[in-house]
Design an enzyme around this catalytic site. Structure first.
Site, PDB file in Angstrom:
ATOM      1  N   TYR A 140     -10.103   2.091   1.422  1.00  0.00           N
ATOM      2  CA  TYR A 140     -10.479   1.988   2.708  1.00  0.00           C
ATOM      3  C   TYR A 140     -11.224   0.761   2.895  1.00  0.00           C
ATOM      4  O   TYR A 140     -11.985   0.290   2.277  1.00  0.00           O
ATOM      5  CB  TYR A 140     -11.118   3.406   3.160  1.00  0.00           C
ATOM      6  CG  TYR A 140     -10.472   4.581   3.453  1.00  0.00           C
ATOM      7  CD1 TYR A 140      -8.823   4.722   2.947  1.00  0.00           C
ATOM      8  CD2 TYR A 140     -10.966   5.558   3.950  1.00  0.00           C
ATOM      9  CE1 TYR A 140      -8.275   5.847   3.491  1.00  0.00           C
ATOM     10  CE2 TYR A 140     -10.360   6.876   4.265  1.00  0.00           C
ATOM     11  CZ  TYR A 140      -9.045   6.933   3.909  1.00  0.00           C
ATOM     12  OH  TYR A 140      -8.457   8.338   4.249  1.00  0.00           O
ATOM     13  N   HIS A 159      -5.760   6.864  -2.881  1.00  0.00           N
ATOM     14  CA  HIS A 159      -6.687   5.797  -2.292  1.00  0.00           C
ATOM     15  C   HIS A 159      -7.727   5.730  -3.321  1.00  0.00           C
ATOM     16  O   HIS A 159      -8.238   6.490  -3.856  1.00  0.00           O
ATOM     17  CB  HIS A 159      -7.246   6.372  -0.748  1.00  0.00           C
ATOM     18  CG  HIS A 159      -6.286   6.132   0.149  1.00  0.00           C
ATOM     19  ND1 HIS A 159      -6.125   7.305   1.006  1.00  0.00           N
ATOM     20  CD2 HIS A 159      -5.393   5.306   0.376  1.00  0.00           C
ATOM     21  CE1 HIS A 159      -4.997   7.041   1.829  1.00  0.00           C
ATOM     22  NE2 HIS A 159      -4.674   5.632   1.679  1.00  0.00           N
ATOM     23  N   HIS A 204       1.727   4.321  -3.002  1.00  0.00           N
ATOM     24  CA  HIS A 204       1.426   5.487  -2.839  1.00  0.00           C
ATOM     25  C   HIS A 204       2.477   6.059  -3.691  1.00  0.00           C
ATOM     26  O   HIS A 204       2.681   7.279  -4.272  1.00  0.00           O
ATOM     27  CB  HIS A 204       1.352   5.869  -1.549  1.00  0.00           C
ATOM     28  CG  HIS A 204      -0.025   5.870  -0.850  1.00  0.00           C
ATOM     29  ND1 HIS A 204      -1.066   6.353  -1.620  1.00  0.00           N
ATOM     30  CD2 HIS A 204      -0.444   5.625   0.355  1.00  0.00           C
ATOM     31  CE1 HIS A 204      -2.089   6.177  -0.798  1.00  0.00           C
ATOM     32  NE2 HIS A 204      -1.708   5.694   0.388  1.00  0.00           N
ATOM     33  N   HIS A 245       0.880  -1.134  -0.113  1.00  0.00           N
ATOM     34  CA  HIS A 245      -0.014   0.145   0.068  1.00  0.00           C
ATOM     35  C   HIS A 245       0.832   1.046   0.114  1.00  0.00           C
ATOM     36  O   HIS A 245       0.633   2.118  -0.864  1.00  0.00           O
ATOM     37  CB  HIS A 245      -0.956  -0.039   1.201  1.00  0.00           C
ATOM     38  CG  HIS A 245      -1.615   1.292   1.375  1.00  0.00           C
ATOM     39  ND1 HIS A 245      -3.078   1.144   1.230  1.00  0.00           N
ATOM     40  CD2 HIS A 245      -1.644   2.232   1.873  1.00  0.00           C
ATOM     41  CE1 HIS A 245      -3.845   2.115   1.545  1.00  0.00           C
ATOM     42  NE2 HIS A 245      -2.755   3.039   1.987  1.00  0.00           N
ATOM     43  N   GLU A 246       1.773   1.209   0.803  1.00  0.00           N
ATOM     44  CA  GLU A 246       2.803   2.506   1.053  1.00  0.00           C
ATOM     45  C   GLU A 246       3.626   2.639  -0.285  1.00  0.00           C
ATOM     46  O   GLU A 246       3.978   3.721  -0.734  1.00  0.00           O
ATOM     47  CB  GLU A 246       3.596   2.430   2.203  1.00  0.00           C
ATOM     48  CG  GLU A 246       2.687   2.214   3.477  1.00  0.00           C
ATOM     49  CD  GLU A 246       1.662   3.625   3.844  1.00  0.00           C
ATOM     50  OE1 GLU A 246       1.581   4.452   3.066  1.00  0.00           O
ATOM     51  OE2 GLU A 246       0.665   3.209   4.408  1.00  0.00           O
TER      52      GLU A 246
HETATM   53 ZN   LIG Z   1      -2.660   5.115   2.238  1.00  0.00          ZN
END
Ligand SMILES: [Zn+2]
Ligand SMILES: *[C@@H]1O[C@H](CO)[C@@H](O)[C@H](O)[C@H]1NC(C)=O
Ligand SMILES: *[C@@H]1O[C@H](CO)[C@@H](O)[C@H](O)[C@H]1NC(C)=O
Ligand SMILES: *[C@@H]1O[C@H](CO)[C@@H](O)[C@H](O)[C@H]1NC(C)=O
Length: 416
Positions: free
Chosen positions: A230, A183, A177, A173-174
């Site tokens: 999310y 997101h 980014h 996830h990081e």
């Molecule tokens: Zn995030």
């Protein structure tokens, strides 16, 4: 300090640091802990684990973060950034240099490498040790799990805190980014796919649900199962009330815990102009086959299937096998690896011809199947099924099934 005291004090602490009331954060933490005990909503909580873990860890972070884990950048309007992609080399590979925190131990380094290996296997992104490159990632155990959005210039931190953030899905996830992805619920078209329940979102958290009208959606579908999504209860101020509800079917699962989805991979490959034939199979059992099977496959193809089940040892069973026979199988071949990358141990070396291979069993829940064809001669190809041994993780008592037929340029998401 016991857990209760910790929960009580955290908001005050953060209030002091950030200068605004942060009462709601305690409830998110509480929600997280509630989710840990068995309850009727257990499968929901499992599915939101990645992002909720990130939030839980970031509660204590002194870093100012937007949307829970993104380092804000004033100089740039998010999403429409032309120079924040990592450059592609002439060989088509996008090399992203990184250095690792010297305080990481072997197990941390392995975890980070495993998370990176999936990018390398499925996309043209390669994370490489920095030599002298000007722009690079500094992956370190700072306070929390967070990252900048896209390439910033110079050394930029990706915080992967020991303990709290050492999960494949969180690391991915990081890193995603840092590759330039926001997101999923921030996409310009999100209102067609999810309803944001503003009535359960406190004013202080509303910016976390900002929609980016100019987001680059790459012409690819909204992805409920993105590693960038999310969970349903993220930032809720009322326990049990979702803040994000899928439309039209509110029971569709959103967010997940395992890592990159097929659409996450497709988006990376599209943004970075790489043509890769790769598929993730993340159900407990399923099947795969060469393109067109049982009709002949094409020349000059190179496809991989990453089988990534939740637990158990994967076993692969070939049902049909018919590949052009060449000496040493240097022409067309199937090769199987014990792990998620081509540098993993080999379970079945290059195999061709028309004898159905024996079953192949991995040592874990990861297996990589590679299918390569040369420029001359084709045949009917192969079909295989996989299962993941005995699994402790039952999905509502049902086993998920996924089926893949290469090449899947549309990269459909697996059944959720
Ligand atoms: Zn995030
Ligand atoms: C939750 O947020 C809504 C909308 O901002 C607000 O009206 C409500 O009072 C909040 N509830 C709690 C329990 O804080
Ligand atoms: C991908 O290709 C497009 C069009 O050819 C180009 O504008 C863009 O900069 C390329 N992206 C990368 C990351 O190289
Ligand atoms: C299809 O594969 C078979 C071998 O399985 C081969 O004999 C035949 O020539 C191939 N057909 C075409 C159209 O390439």
């Amino acid at each position: 300090m016991d857990l209760k005291m910790f929960l009580v004090f955290t908001p005050f602490l953060l209030h002091a640091i950030l200068g605004f009331p942060i009462q709601v954060r305690a409830e998110v933490i509480l929600l997280y802990f509630c989710a840990e005990s068995p309850s009727p909503t257990e499968t929901d909580s499992e599915d939101e684990v990645i992002f909720n873990r990130i939030l839980k860890v970031n509660k204590d972070s002194s870093q100012y973060l937007q949307e829970g884990d993104i380092v804000p950048q004033r100089s740039r309007s998010a999403i429409s950034c032309r120079h924040c992609n990592w450059p592609q080399s002439s060989d088509g590979i996008v090399r992203v240099p990184y250095v690792l925190d010297p305080t990481y131990e072997e197990s941390h380094i392995k975890g980070i490498h495993d998370a990176m290996a999936e990018f390398e296997t499925l996309t043209c992104i390669n994370f490489v040790k920095r030599k002298t490159e000007r722009d690079y990632l500094i992956i370190k155990s700072a306070d929390g799990c967070w990252s900048n959005y896209g390439k910033v210039g110079g050394g930029q931190t990706v915080s992967v805190m020991k303990g709290g953030c050492m999960w494949k899905g969180i690391i991915q996830h990081e890193l995603d980014h840092a590759l330039g992805f926001l997101h999923e619920h921030s996409r310009s078209d999100r209102d067609k796919h999810v309803k944001i329940m503003w009535e359960y979102i406190s004013p202080a958290d509303r910016p976390d649900f900002k929609k980016f009208e100019n987001s680059n959606n790459l012409g690819l579908p909204y992805d409920y199962s993105s590693v960038m999504h999310y969970g349903p209860y993220t930032f809720t101020n009322t326990t049990g009330r979702a803040t994000i509800v899928p439309i039209p079917d509110g029971s569709v699962h959103i967010g997940q815990r395992q890592g990159l989805s097929n659409l996450d991979v497709a988006k990376i490959n599209k943004l970075y102009n790489c043509s890769r034939c790769s598929t993730i199979l993340d159900a407990a059992s399923g099947s795969l086959r060469s393109a067109n099977h049982p009709r002949n496959y094409s020349d000059n193809t190179n496809c991989v299937w990453l089988i990534r089940t939740q637990s158990g040892k994967i076993s692969l069973h070939f049902q049909a096998f018919e590949l052009q026979r060449t000496r040493g199988c240097q022409g067309d071949y199937v090769k199987v690896y014990d792990g998620s990358s081509k540098s993993s141990a080999v379970l079945m070396d290059k195999t061709c011809g028309s004898k159905i291979p024996n079953d192949v069993v991995a040592s874990s829940n990861l297996m990589l199947v590679e299918f390569v064809t040369d420029g001359a001669g084709t045949a009917a190809g192969f079909q295989a099924t996989f299962t993941s041994g005995r699994s402790e993780n039952k999905e509502n008592g049902k086993e998920k099934q996924s089926v893949s037929n290469q090449p899947s340029s549309s990269q459909r998401k697996n059944i959720v």
